[in-house]
Design a protein around this motif. Structure first.
Motif, PDB file in Angstrom:
ATOM      1  N   ARG A  30       0.882  -1.306  -0.019  1.00  0.00           N
ATOM      2  CA  ARG A  30       0.049  -0.104   0.045  1.00  0.00           C
ATOM      3  C   ARG A  30       0.957   1.302  -0.081  1.00  0.00           C
ATOM      4  NH1 ARG A  30      -1.723   3.616   3.412  1.00  0.00           N
ATOM      5  NH2 ARG A  30      -4.030   4.686   3.129  1.00  0.00           N
ATOM      6  N   ALA A  31       1.962   1.259   0.934  1.00  0.00           N
ATOM      7  CA  ALA A  31       2.950   2.584   0.750  1.00  0.00           C
ATOM      8  C   ALA A  31       3.557   2.497  -0.388  1.00  0.00           C
ATOM      9  CB  ALA A  31       3.853   2.359   2.137  1.00  0.00           C
ATOM     10  N   GLY A  32       4.187   1.448  -0.930  1.00  0.00           N
ATOM     11  CA  GLY A  32       4.694   1.416  -2.077  1.00  0.00           C
ATOM     12  C   GLY A  32       3.818   2.128  -3.441  1.00  0.00           C
ATOM     13  N   LEU A  33       2.478   1.626  -3.669  1.00  0.00           N
ATOM     14  CA  LEU A  33       1.654   2.047  -4.422  1.00  0.00           C
ATOM     15  C   LEU A  33       1.332   3.534  -4.495  1.00  0.00           C
ATOM     16  CD1 LEU A  33      -0.083   1.661  -7.127  1.00  0.00           C
ATOM     17  CD2 LEU A  33      -1.710   0.641  -5.356  1.00  0.00           C
ATOM     18  N   THR A  34       1.150   3.957  -3.134  1.00  0.00           N
ATOM     19  CA  THR A  34       0.618   5.389  -2.764  1.00  0.00           C
ATOM     20  C   THR A  34       2.002   6.300  -3.228  1.00  0.00           C
ATOM     21  OG1 THR A  34      -0.610   4.737  -0.824  1.00  0.00           O
ATOM     22  CG2 THR A  34       0.139   7.119  -0.885  1.00  0.00           C
ATOM     23  N   ASP A  35       3.212   5.935  -2.831  1.00  0.00           N
ATOM     24  CA  ASP A  35       4.375   6.678  -3.181  1.00  0.00           C
ATOM     25  C   ASP A  35       4.301   6.656  -4.607  1.00  0.00           C
ATOM     26  OD1 ASP A  35       4.976   7.234  -0.710  1.00  0.00           O
ATOM     27  OD2 ASP A  35       6.379   5.727  -0.375  1.00  0.00           O
ATOM     28  N   THR A  68      -6.314  -3.193  -1.589  1.00  0.00           N
ATOM     29  CA  THR A  68      -4.871  -2.318  -1.404  1.00  0.00           C
ATOM     30  C   THR A  68      -5.172  -1.246  -2.153  1.00  0.00           C
ATOM     31  OG1 THR A  68      -3.630  -4.319  -0.811  1.00  0.00           O
ATOM     32  CG2 THR A  68      -2.659  -2.344  -1.662  1.00  0.00           C
ATOM     33  N   VAL A  69      -5.635  -1.179  -3.635  1.00  0.00           N
ATOM     34  CA  VAL A  69      -5.745  -0.332  -4.422  1.00  0.00           C
ATOM     35  C   VAL A  69      -6.863   0.744  -4.113  1.00  0.00           C
ATOM     36  CG1 VAL A  69      -6.261   0.655  -6.900  1.00  0.00           C
ATOM     37  CG2 VAL A  69      -5.165  -1.639  -6.395  1.00  0.00           C
ATOM     38  N   THR A  70      -7.920   0.277  -3.438  1.00  0.00           N
ATOM     39  CA  THR A  70      -9.007   1.175  -2.950  1.00  0.00           C
ATOM     40  C   THR A  70      -8.604   1.960  -2.078  1.00  0.00           C
ATOM     41  OG1 THR A  70     -10.614  -0.567  -3.663  1.00  0.00           O
ATOM     42  CG2 THR A  70     -11.239   1.417  -2.086  1.00  0.00           C
ATOM     43  N   GLU A  71      -7.857   1.534  -0.864  1.00  0.00           N
ATOM     44  CA  GLU A  71      -7.264   2.030   0.171  1.00  0.00           C
ATOM     45  C   GLU A  71      -6.369   3.409  -0.195  1.00  0.00           C
ATOM     46  OE1 GLU A  71      -5.548  -0.611   2.785  1.00  0.00           O
ATOM     47  OE2 GLU A  71      -7.406  -1.639   3.527  1.00  0.00           O
ATOM     48  N   CYS A  72      -5.633   2.825  -1.384  1.00  0.00           N
ATOM     49  CA  CYS A  72      -4.482   3.849  -1.504  1.00  0.00           C
ATOM     50  C   CYS A  72      -5.204   5.025  -2.154  1.00  0.00           C
ATOM     51  CB  CYS A  72      -3.559   3.162  -2.594  1.00  0.00           C
ATOM     52  SG  CYS A  72      -2.627   4.397  -3.496  1.00  0.00           S
ATOM     53  N   TYR A  73      -6.300   4.863  -3.380  1.00  0.00           N
ATOM     54  CA  TYR A  73      -6.840   6.001  -3.782  1.00  0.00           C
ATOM     55  C   TYR A  73      -7.622   6.851  -2.712  1.00  0.00           C
ATOM     56  CZ  TYR A  73      -6.679   4.104  -8.691  1.00  0.00           C
ATOM     57  OH  TYR A  73      -6.253   3.689 -10.167  1.00  0.00           O
ATOM     58  N   GLY A  74      -7.991   6.202  -1.825  1.00  0.00           N
ATOM     59  CA  GLY A  74      -8.758   6.695  -0.611  1.00  0.00           C
ATOM     60  C   GLY A  74      -8.069   7.727  -0.054  1.00  0.00           C
TER      61      GLY A  74
END
Length: 478
Positions: A30-35, A68-74
């Motif tokens: 999640r942190a990697g995708l967000t960054d 994981t993608v949903t949390e990142c977008y949020g």
């Protein structure tokens, strides 16, 4: 070795968003995708308005869970990087800077654009009392004498000096003759005037609190004065150390609420610093920067009330109303008045019209009503901040008293810089206590790692998001 995942979407279905290349580094997906998504926006690969792939599509391309993608977008929507509307999907927010000009000179990678400033010194300027201020202006101009539109008294309009003398005596316990009140364009200006006046009387050294704003130490230095730090603890400045500061002609203090540690100068030390000034002929420069905002009980009166002949009292409208007014005042000891008048100059440098309006604002009671409203709001905000901290980071202690516009969080040793970086990744601008320490302070710091969080400068609509962002920044590091 840190995990690295790379995907390039080539077979794009209709309305599935852009063809997106991302590199995910680190063990936490999640942190990697967000960054990675932030980096794509910063670099201009994702321009403002670009529609992102649906969560299901991006999750399939990356081989990770859709949640994981949903949390990142949020998270990125909360931070302000993305926006989402029903039927329109998730898009890059319009406020994000577009791709840099390819012909421009290379620049260092941009940092995340802070969306919520919690740093000391800033305020929510939407709180300016437009209606009451306009009403005061109409009344003031309707009765203003013709002399208002001239150059005026260099020390300030008599209407404002008279109104301030009444207000300060009532609200702060000040002994103030209007003739001893000098109007300035803020604390910075007033401190510079006093510093020059002290210099003309032979002063060379001013003691200051070990922790404080470097901009004010700079004002004293610009006037040719050397600054020497005295330590600060839970009882405020350790004023007994003044006897060890050779040649100190004055001391700059924040006795009502030490900035930034948050403690008041104790009764014993209030008496001690006045005794020091009397015995040495020194001057106490009292910065009452947020004396109006105490939440646990009635504010402690100003130090100046103990000895008007040895204390110069500084106040401003910046925190209580708005810094744009550029209005401040100094209650000057009689023995310094001539030197201060000379240092200020022969022509008033503060708008006479604004002085007249503020005088009416004070005299009508509008200022008191405005301050009471802000005090109630900030008391509530401080309580919500402490409740959030107790829930998400119970090991962090809130230090200082219930007053002022910021709270100080004592952090475990060695975590201050990491917490600041984590807050930055959440779009928060906060300050570490270390940055306020005097550069000449030697030995072990009086205080350990801590976070200084301003709770006054975020709008009501953004405040819940700021609390959530702070909640995300703290727990993983403590």
């Amino acid at each position: 070795m840190a995990e690295r995942r790379t995907t390039s979407r080539r077979d794009v279905v209709p309305d599935a968003g852009v063809d997106l290349h991302l590199e995910l580094r680190g063990p936490r997906l999640r942190a990697g995708l967000t960054d990675a998504l932030r980096d794509a926006v910063r670099s201009g690969r994702l321009a403002p308005g670009t529609r992102l792939p649906p969560t299901r599509t991006l999750a399939a391309d990356l081989g990770i869970a859709r949640s994981t993608v949903t949390e990142c977008y949020g998270a990125l929507i909360e931070e302000g990087w993305f926006t989402a509307r029903p039927g329109s999907g998730t898009r890059v927010a319009a406020r994000v800077p577009s791709r840099p000009d390819a012909t421009a000179a290379p620049r260092r990678p941009a940092r995340a654009q802070p969306s919520r400033g919690l740093q000391p010194g800033a305020e929510d300027y939407a709180e300016f009392p437009r209606g009451p201020w306009l009403a005061a202006a109409r009344r003031a101009f309707a009765t203003a004498p013709h002399s208002t539109y001239g150059y005026g008294d260099p020390l300030g309009r008599p209407e404002l000096r008279t109104a301030l003398a009444e207000y300060l005596a009532r609200a702060r316990g000040i002994h103030a003759d209007p003739a001893h009140i000098v109007i300035t364009s803020g604390f910075h200006h007033g401190l510079g005037v006093l510093a020059r006046a002290l210099g003309t009387r032979g002063a060379a050294t001013v003691a200051v609190e070990e922790y404080g704003l470097d901009i004010y130490r700079g004002v004293l230095s610009d006037a040719g004065l050397d600054t020497r730090p005295v330590e600060v603890d839970e009882a405020g400045a350790r004023v007994g150390q003044l006897h060890d500061v050779a040649g100190a002609a004055a001391v700059l203090l924040t006795p009502a609420h030490q900035f930034p540690t948050g403690y008041a100068l104790s009764a014993q030390r209030r008496t001690a610093v006045v005794d020091w000034a009397r015995s040495t002929g020194g001057v106490v420069l009292e910065d009452d920067y947020d004396g109006e905002f105490r939440y646990d009980r009635r504010p402690v009166g100003a130090l100046q009330g103990l000895d008007p002949d040895h204390v110069a009292y500084f106040g401003t409208a910046s925190k209580a109303v708005a810094p744009a007014l550029r209005l401040g005042w100094v209650v000057v000891p009689g023995r310094l008045l001539a030197a201060v008048a000379q240092a200020k100059g022969r022509v008033d440098t503060v708008s006479a019209l604004d002085q007249l309006v503020f005088a009416e604002f004070l005299a009508s009671g509008a200022f008191d009503r405005h301050v009471r409203g802000r005090r109630q709001k900030f008391r509530r905000r401080r309580g919500e901040l402490i409740e959030t901290l107790a829930r998400v980071a119970p090991s962090v202690q809130v230090i200082g008293m219930a007053a002022g516009l910021q709270a100080v969080f004592a952090l475990p040793a060695g975590t201050e810089s990491r917490v600041l970086r984590a807050a930055g990744r959440q779009g928060l601008v906060v300050s570490g206590l270390t940055e306020f320490r005097h550069p000449a302070a030697g030995g072990r710091p009086s205080w350990g790692d801590a976070l200084v969080v301003n709770f006054s400068n975020v709008s009501d609509s953004a405040w819940p998001g700021a609390l959530r962002a702070l909640s995300r920044a703290l727990p993983p590091l403590l």
